[in-house]
Design a protein around this motif. Structure first.
Motif, PDB file in Angstrom:
ATOM      1  N   MET A  49     -16.694  -2.460  -3.957  1.00 12.30           N
ATOM      2  CA  MET A  49     -16.055  -3.013  -4.608  1.00 12.30           C
ATOM      3  C   MET A  49     -15.452  -4.458  -4.444  1.00 12.30           C
ATOM      4  SD  MET A  49     -14.346   0.306  -7.114  1.00 12.30           S
ATOM      5  CE  MET A  49     -14.778   1.579  -7.261  1.00 12.30           C
ATOM      6  N   GLY A  50     -15.116  -4.763  -3.141  1.00 13.28           N
ATOM      7  CA  GLY A  50     -14.858  -5.929  -2.807  1.00 13.28           C
ATOM      8  C   GLY A  50     -13.692  -6.429  -2.103  1.00 13.28           C
ATOM      9  N   ARG A  51     -12.485  -7.284  -1.513  1.00 17.55           N
ATOM     10  CA  ARG A  51     -11.647  -7.477  -1.457  1.00 17.55           C
ATOM     11  C   ARG A  51     -10.474  -7.365  -1.763  1.00 17.55           C
ATOM     12  NH1 ARG A  51     -11.278 -13.328   0.822  1.00 17.55           N
ATOM     13  NH2 ARG A  51     -13.287 -12.468   2.144  1.00 17.55           N
ATOM     14  N   THR A  52     -10.175  -7.588  -2.973  1.00 16.88           N
ATOM     15  CA  THR A  52      -9.182  -7.033  -3.861  1.00 16.88           C
ATOM     16  C   THR A  52      -9.068  -5.540  -3.740  1.00 16.88           C
ATOM     17  OG1 THR A  52      -9.496  -9.170  -4.716  1.00 16.88           O
ATOM     18  CG2 THR A  52      -8.019  -7.511  -5.472  1.00 16.88           C
ATOM     19  N   ILE A  53     -10.141  -5.130  -4.135  1.00 16.50           N
ATOM     20  CA  ILE A  53      -9.515  -3.362  -4.554  1.00 16.50           C
ATOM     21  C   ILE A  53      -9.645  -2.672  -2.849  1.00 16.50           C
ATOM     22  CG2 ILE A  53     -10.758  -1.187  -5.092  1.00 16.50           C
ATOM     23  CD1 ILE A  53     -10.647  -3.349  -7.371  1.00 16.50           C
ATOM     24  N   ALA A  54      -9.967  -3.189  -1.925  1.00 13.55           N
ATOM     25  CA  ALA A  54      -9.531  -2.358  -0.574  1.00 13.55           C
ATOM     26  C   ALA A  54      -8.308  -2.893   0.151  1.00 13.55           C
ATOM     27  CB  ALA A  54     -10.838  -3.821   1.087  1.00 13.55           C
ATOM     28  N   LEU A  55      -8.216  -4.520  -0.393  1.00 14.49           N
ATOM     29  CA  LEU A  55      -6.360  -4.230   0.276  1.00 14.49           C
ATOM     30  C   LEU A  55      -5.826  -3.659  -0.745  1.00 14.49           C
ATOM     31  CD1 LEU A  55      -6.087  -7.950   0.199  1.00 14.49           C
ATOM     32  CD2 LEU A  55      -6.087  -6.990   2.044  1.00 14.49           C
ATOM     33  N   ILE A  56      -5.961  -2.886  -1.949  1.00 15.35           N
ATOM     34  CA  ILE A  56      -5.619  -2.524  -3.322  1.00 15.35           C
ATOM     35  C   ILE A  56      -5.693  -0.918  -3.070  1.00 15.35           C
ATOM     36  CG2 ILE A  56      -4.939  -0.962  -4.882  1.00 15.35           C
ATOM     37  CD1 ILE A  56      -6.160  -3.579  -6.670  1.00 15.35           C
ATOM     38  N   ALA A  57      -6.080  -0.401  -1.982  1.00 17.10           N
ATOM     39  CA  ALA A  57      -6.297   0.545  -1.766  1.00 17.10           C
ATOM     40  C   ALA A  57      -5.442   1.288  -0.397  1.00 17.10           C
ATOM     41  CB  ALA A  57      -7.656   1.613  -1.430  1.00 17.10           C
ATOM     42  N   ALA A  58      -5.903  -0.198   0.837  1.00 15.42           N
ATOM     43  CA  ALA A  58      -5.011  -0.031   1.817  1.00 15.42           C
ATOM     44  C   ALA A  58      -3.416   0.139   1.775  1.00 15.42           C
ATOM     45  CB  ALA A  58      -5.642  -1.037   2.707  1.00 15.42           C
ATOM     46  N   ALA A  59      -3.357  -0.667   0.708  1.00 15.91           N
ATOM     47  CA  ALA A  59      -1.331  -0.927   0.356  1.00 15.91           C
ATOM     48  C   ALA A  59      -1.128   1.116   0.024  1.00 15.91           C
ATOM     49  CB  ALA A  59      -0.801  -1.992  -0.573  1.00 15.91           C
ATOM     50  N   GLY A  60      -2.259   1.356  -0.632  1.00 15.60           N
ATOM     51  CA  GLY A  60      -1.977   2.307  -1.641  1.00 15.60           C
ATOM     52  C   GLY A  60      -1.786   3.096  -0.407  1.00 15.60           C
ATOM     53  N   LEU A  61      -2.892   3.649   0.271  1.00 18.41           N
ATOM     54  CA  LEU A  61      -2.597   4.710   1.801  1.00 18.41           C
ATOM     55  C   LEU A  61      -1.290   4.144   2.646  1.00 18.41           C
ATOM     56  CD1 LEU A  61      -6.035   4.804   2.724  1.00 18.41           C
ATOM     57  CD2 LEU A  61      -5.341   5.832   1.614  1.00 18.41           C
ATOM     58  N   ILE A  62      -1.161   3.636   2.849  1.00 24.08           N
ATOM     59  CA  ILE A  62       0.313   3.232   3.241  1.00 24.08           C
ATOM     60  C   ILE A  62       1.417   3.273   2.961  1.00 24.08           C
ATOM     61  CG2 ILE A  62       1.705   1.158   3.699  1.00 24.08           C
ATOM     62  CD1 ILE A  62      -0.636  -0.931   4.455  1.00 24.08           C
ATOM     63  N   VAL A  63       1.804   3.304   1.644  1.00 15.84           N
ATOM     64  CA  VAL A  63       2.433   3.880   0.452  1.00 15.84           C
ATOM     65  C   VAL A  63       2.577   5.577   1.168  1.00 15.84           C
ATOM     66  CG1 VAL A  63       3.397   5.070  -1.502  1.00 15.84           C
ATOM     67  CG2 VAL A  63       3.044   1.993  -0.904  1.00 15.84           C
ATOM     68  N   VAL A  64       1.480   5.997   1.033  1.00 16.45           N
ATOM     69  CA  VAL A  64       1.080   7.695   1.409  1.00 16.45           C
ATOM     70  C   VAL A  64       0.921   8.063   2.363  1.00 16.45           C
ATOM     71  CG1 VAL A  64      -0.394   9.458   1.264  1.00 16.45           C
ATOM     72  CG2 VAL A  64      -0.317   7.314  -0.375  1.00 16.45           C
ATOM     73  N   ILE A  65       1.072   7.463   3.630  1.00 17.60           N
ATOM     74  CA  ILE A  65       1.392   7.413   5.131  1.00 17.60           C
ATOM     75  C   ILE A  65       2.953   7.141   5.275  1.00 17.60           C
ATOM     76  CG2 ILE A  65       0.856   6.661   7.812  1.00 17.60           C
ATOM     77  CD1 ILE A  65      -1.479   5.600   6.351  1.00 17.60           C
ATOM     78  N   VAL A  66       3.228   6.531   4.706  1.00 15.28           N
ATOM     79  CA  VAL A  66       5.038   5.845   4.853  1.00 15.28           C
ATOM     80  C   VAL A  66       5.688   7.704   4.080  1.00 15.28           C
ATOM     81  CG1 VAL A  66       7.104   5.095   3.935  1.00 15.28           C
ATOM     82  CG2 VAL A  66       5.021   4.173   4.508  1.00 15.28           C
ATOM     83  N   LEU A  67       4.937   7.930   2.800  1.00 12.86           N
ATOM     84  CA  LEU A  67       5.955   9.230   2.394  1.00 12.86           C
ATOM     85  C   LEU A  67       5.374  10.812   3.478  1.00 12.86           C
ATOM     86  CD1 LEU A  67       4.524   8.831  -1.525  1.00 12.86           C
ATOM     87  CD2 LEU A  67       7.273   8.539  -0.304  1.00 12.86           C
ATOM     88  N   ALA A  68       4.259  10.365   4.139  1.00  8.17           N
ATOM     89  CA  ALA A  68       4.074  12.055   4.162  1.00  8.17           C
ATOM     90  C   ALA A  68       4.456  11.743   5.981  1.00  8.17           C
ATOM     91  CB  ALA A  68       2.176  11.345   4.841  1.00  8.17           C
ATOM     92  N   SER A  69       5.338  10.259   6.449  1.00  9.98           N
ATOM     93  CA  SER A  69       6.044  10.389   8.022  1.00  9.98           C
ATOM     94  C   SER A  69       7.491  10.404   6.963  1.00  9.98           C
ATOM     95  CB  SER A  69       6.340   8.957   8.526  1.00  9.98           C
ATOM     96  OG  SER A  69       6.405   8.322   7.452  1.00  9.98           O
TER      97      SER A  69
END
Length: 392
Positions: A49-69
Motif C-alpha cells: 500500500m506504500g510508504r505512508t501505510i508502512a509508517l502508520i503500521a510501524a507507529a501503531g506497532l511501536i505503541v503496542v510494543i510499549v504497552l506490552a513492555s
C-alpha cells in the motif's frame, strides 16, 4: 465482596480467587498477540500500500510494543519484591535490558546500518540521564524545591558509566579493524567483570549506597507500615501481586510477543523510511525510546512524590545497564557471526556524552537536586533531539 473481605483480613488473596482478576489485568498482552497474528497475515498487503501505510503500521506497532513492555516491567517488579536481593535486582535489570537487546538483535537482521547498536546505546544514555533525570528533577524541583538522595549512588553510577562507555565506545576508534575480534573479546570480559563487581556492591556490603532514609510520615491504618524509602502500597495493591509462576509466565509470554511485534515493526519502519532522507539515527532513537517508556512514568511519579533516590536509581541505573549488559551481548553476536559493527562514537556523540557526564558529576555531587539542575539536563536532552533531527 468476598474477595475484598479476603484481602482485608489476610492481606493477600489466594491464587484461585485472584486469578480471574489477574487475567483481566493482563488483557494488553493477549491484545498484543492478536495484533501480531493480524499483522502476520496482512504484512505483504500493507507493504504494497506504500510508504505512508508502512509508517502508520510501524507507529501503531511501536505503541503496542510499549504497552506490552509495561506489563513485562510490572511483573519484573513483582518478582523483585517477592525474591528480594540480589535476585530481585538482577530480574529488574535483565528484564529491562532483555527487551532492548531482543529488539536490537531482530532489527540488526533487517537493518543495513553498522552503527545501530552504538547509536541505540548513545540514545538510551541521553534519554535516561538527560531526558528522564532532567525532566523528573525539573518537575520535582518545581513542586518540592530541593530533593534529597544518597550522593554515593550517583557517584558510583557516574564513574561506572564513564568507564564502561570509554572502554566500549571511545577506545574502539583507535583499534585496527583487523584486530577488532581481540578487542571485542576483551570488552566482553571487562563488561562482565564490571557488572559482577557492581552487582556485588549494590546488593552486598555497599547496598546502602543506593538507598536513602526519608523522614517517616504519619500513615493511616489502611496504609500500614512500609519502608520509609518506598511509596506506601495499600492492601489491595499488595493483593494484586500474583503468584511467582504466573509472573514468570507473563514475562516469558510478553517477551515472545514483543519479539514478534519487533520483527514486523522493523520491516515496516525500514520500508517506510527508505528513500525519505530520515536521520540515520532515527531507528536507534525508536529502540531506545521503547525500552525507556516504562521507566519514564515510574521516575516522574517518584519525583512528584519527592522520592529522588528512586529517580537516580532508575535513570543512572538504566544507563549503566544498557551499556554494561547490551555491549557484551551484541559483541558476542558479532564474534559469533563474524560481522563486526561500529561501536566507536562520532565526535558529536563523544562531546555530548562528555558534557552530560560532567554536568551530572557536578549536579549530583551534593545529595540534593533542584529545578535548575533538572533544567540543565533537559536542555541537553533537547540538544540531543535537535542534533538527531539534523542527522548528527
Amino acid at each position: 465482596m468476598a474477595a475484598a473481605a479476603a484481602i482485608d483480613e489476610g492481606g493477600y488473596q489466594e491464587l484461585p480467587v485472584a486469578l480471574p482478576s489477574a487475567l483481566k489485568q493482563e488483557k494488553l498482552l493477549p491484545i498484543s498477540a492478536v495484533v501480531a497474528v493480524f499483522v502476520f497475515f496482512l504484512e505483504h498487503s500493507l507493504l504494497e500500500m506504500g510508504r505512508t501505510i508502512a509508517l502508520i503500521a510501524a507507529a501503531g506497532l511501536i505503541v503496542v510494543i510499549v504497552l506490552a513492555s509495561t506489563r513485562v516491567a510490572h511483573h519484573a517488579e513483582v518478582l523483585a519484591r517477592k525474591v528480594g536481593d540480589p535476585y530481585g535486582t538482577m530480574i529488574l535489570t535483565l528484564s529491562a535490558v532483555a527487551v532492548e537487546v531482543l529488539i536490537l538483535a531482530i532489527m540488526m537482521r533487517t537493518s543495513t546500518s553498522p552503527t545501530l547498536v552504538r547509536d541505540t546505546i548513545y540514545a538510551a544514555v541521553m534519554l535516561d540521564i538527560n531526558g528522564i533525570l532532567g525532566l523528573a528533577a525539573l518537575l520535582g524541583g518545581l513542586r518540592h524545591g530541593e530533593q534529597a538522595y544518597n550522593d554515593d549512588s550517583s557517584k558510583t553510577y557516574s564513574v561506572m558509566i564513564l568507564t564502561a562507555m570509554g572502554i566500549s565506545m571511545v577506545v574502539p576508534e583507535f583499534v585496527p579493524r583487523d584486530r577488532w575480534h581481540l578487542y571485542s573479546g576483551f570488552t566482553i570480559a571487562a563488561m562482565i567483570a564490571l557488572y559482577a563487581l557492581f552487582l556485588r556492591m549494590q546488593v552486598g556490603t555497599h547496598s546502602y549506597f543506593f538507598s536513602y532514609s526519608y523522614p517517616r510520615r504519619k500513615q493511616s491504618a489502611m496504609e500500614g507500615s512500609a519502608p520509609a524509602d518506598l511509596p506506601v502500597e495499600s492492601k489491595h495493591e499488595a493483593a494484586e501481586e500474583e503468584s511467582t509462576a504466573f509472573s514468570i509466565g507473563v514475562i516469558l509470554f510478553g517477551v515472545v510477543v514483543i519479539g514478534a511485534l519487533a520483527e514486523f515493526m522493523s520491516v515496516f519502519l525500514n520500508s517506510g523510511l527508505e528513500g525519505t532522507g530520515a536521520p540515520p539515527t532515527l531507528m536507534a532513537v525508536v529502540v531506545a525510546s521503547i525500552s525507556a517508556a516504562p521507566e519514564i512514568l515510574t521516575a516522574l511519579r517518584a519525583a512528584l512524590r519527592n522520592r529522588m533516590q528512586a529517580v537516580v536509581n532508575i535513570a543512572l541505573g538504566a544507563s549503566l545497564s544498557t551499556v554494561i549488559l547490551t555491549v557484551p551481548v551484541m559483541e558476542g553476536i558479532a564474534l559469533y557471526t563474524g560481522q563486526p559493527f561500529m561501536m566507536a562514537m562520532t565526535s558529536v556523540q563523544t562531546v555530548m556524552v562528555t558534557i552530560t557526564l560532567i554536568v551530572a558529576a557536578i549536579n549530583l555531587n551534593d545529595g540534593q537536586t533542584n529545578a535548575i539542575e533538572g533544567m540543565t539536563h533537559f536542555v541537553l536532552f533537547a540538544t540531543f533531539v535537535m542534533l538527531t533531527v539534523l542527522g548528527l
